[in-house]
Design a protein around this motif. Structure first.
Motif, PDB file in Angstrom:
ATOM      1  N   THR A 105     102.447  43.182   2.473  1.00 24.87           N
ATOM      2  CA  THR A 105     101.228  43.688   3.112  1.00 24.87           C
ATOM      3  C   THR A 105     100.078  43.691   2.122  1.00 24.87           C
ATOM      4  O   THR A 105     100.278  43.749   0.898  1.00 24.87           O
ATOM      5  N   HIS A 106      98.857  43.625   2.676  1.00 27.00           N
ATOM      6  CA  HIS A 106      97.646  43.568   1.836  1.00 27.00           C
ATOM      7  C   HIS A 106      96.521  44.213   2.650  1.00 27.00           C
ATOM      8  O   HIS A 106      96.175  43.708   3.728  1.00 27.00           O
ATOM      9  N   VAL A 107      96.012  45.346   2.179  1.00 28.35           N
ATOM     10  CA  VAL A 107      94.936  46.025   2.903  1.00 28.35           C
ATOM     11  C   VAL A 107      93.652  45.247   2.670  1.00 28.35           C
ATOM     12  O   VAL A 107      93.200  45.108   1.515  1.00 28.35           O
ATOM     13  N   ALA A 108      93.057  44.712   3.743  1.00 25.00           N
ATOM     14  CA  ALA A 108      91.831  43.912   3.581  1.00 25.00           C
ATOM     15  C   ALA A 108      91.091  43.781   4.900  1.00 25.00           C
ATOM     16  O   ALA A 108      91.707  43.608   5.961  1.00 25.00           O
ATOM     17  N   ASP A 109      89.792  43.855   4.809  1.00 25.08           N
ATOM     18  CA  ASP A 109      88.911  43.525   5.925  1.00 25.08           C
ATOM     19  C   ASP A 109      89.074  42.025   6.196  1.00 25.08           C
ATOM     20  O   ASP A 109      89.038  41.215   5.263  1.00 25.08           O
TER      21      ASP A 109
END
Ligand SMILES: C[S@@+](CC[C@H](N)C(=O)[O-])C[C@H]1O[C@@H](n2cnc3c(N)ncnc32)[C@H](O)[C@@H]1O
Length: 287
Positions: A105-109
């Motif tokens: 997972t990767h938190v990104a807009d």
């Protein structure tokens, strides 16, 4: 209230989905059944196959992430991205519980993914791109992340007339909140990419070739209107955002009004809410 700047809009989106994360995750069974056929069509359109590295944009609690992880198999990998860290934690947890070790997972807009050029074989986005106020920027980011020849596919709601329950929910919520009716195609809103021809044009402008579009009927089947309202109340962050400023009693009156209107879709076979999705795909051309 409409946020004044893109930054405020994004902050409000992130907060709203952080708050709805648990509710959306709890509804995974209903969401999976509702979108099963459309999801497979989306993954077919992105040519997702064993061994591939796939980018999942606005992945939410990861229902379609798990489908992708199973399709690519242990030799493949999925990167699930989302603007909300809270909802992505559910995606990671769901992958772990399912024994899928090939999910990261990767938190990104979506409009600022900040990924290296040309790392993915395919990209998919299920019911997320319409929440981007600048969807062209998000599509450019997806194209950048793909290898040349890689495919992207996106599912969004189609035209307002084909998605009447969404119209009922929004117009009723706005009226109870004392707000004027909104342009259904307002950027960043639920139906914003249902404007005929818009998403196909954005794919072209973002540099995709071989752009294709199709419509998929996705009726939402539940036992009763009350069950659909429960889904909306626990997980539908855009509606919750509209009602947020109201006192609890006024919110309750709005929910009752929505339920009464949604009962029009009850039948001897249960509650069937018509929905139509738009599937658009394209390929990153070779240089
Ligand atoms: C309706 S949910 C869909 C989640 C998941 N794809 C699914 O179909 O179950 C919309 C998701 O879009 C995410 N989202 C909204 N705006 C975003 C943005 N600008 N960038 C990335 N994710 C965004 C939300 O946090 C939420 O998880």
């Amino acid at each position: 209230m409409t946020p004044a700047s893109p930054e405020q809009f994004k902050a409000a989106t992130r907060l709203a989905w952080d708050k709805s994360a648990g509710g959306w995750n709890r509804q995974t069974g209903n969401i999976h059944a509702w979108l099963a056929e459309a999801t497979q069509a989306m993954l077919d359109a992105a040519h997702v196959a064993p061994g591939m590295r796939v980018l999942d944009i606005a992945a939410g609690a990861g229902d379609q992430t798990l489908d992708i992880a199973r399709r690519v198999g242990p030799a493949g990998q999925v990167l699930a991205t989302d603007i909300s860290a809270s909802i992505l934690e559910f995606a990671a947890d769901n992958a772990r519980r399912a024994g899928l070790l090939n999910v990261k997972t990767h938190v990104a807009d979506a409009e600022a993914l900040d990924l290296e050029d040309g790392q993915f074989d395919a990209a998919a986005c299920r019911l997320g791109l319409m929440f981007c106020p600048a969807p062209l920027q998000a599509l450019r980011q997806a194209r950048h992340a793909l290898k040349p020849g890689g495919h992207a596919s996106v599912l969004v709601f189609s035209e307002p007339a084909a998605n009447p329950c969404i119209g009922i929910l929004i117009s009723t919520a706005l009226r109870h909140a004392g707000l004027p009716p909104r342009d259904p195609f307002q950027p960043g809103s639920l139906l914003s990419l249902g404007k005929p021809g818009l998403l196909e044009a954005l794919f072209g402008q973002a540099g995709f070739a071989g752009v294709a579009a199709s419509r998929i009927a996705a009726p939402f089947r539940l036992p009763s209107a009350a069950d659909y309202l429960d889904f909306v109340r626990t997980s539908a962050s855009p509606i919750l955002q509209i009602l947020d400023s109201l006192e609890l009693a006024a919110q309750e009156a709005a929910w009752q009004d929505m339920q009464a209107k949604l009962q029009a879709f009850e039948s001897p076979d249960g509650w069937i809410g018509p929905n139509e999705l738009l599937l658009v795909s394209g390929t990153r051309p070779a240089p």
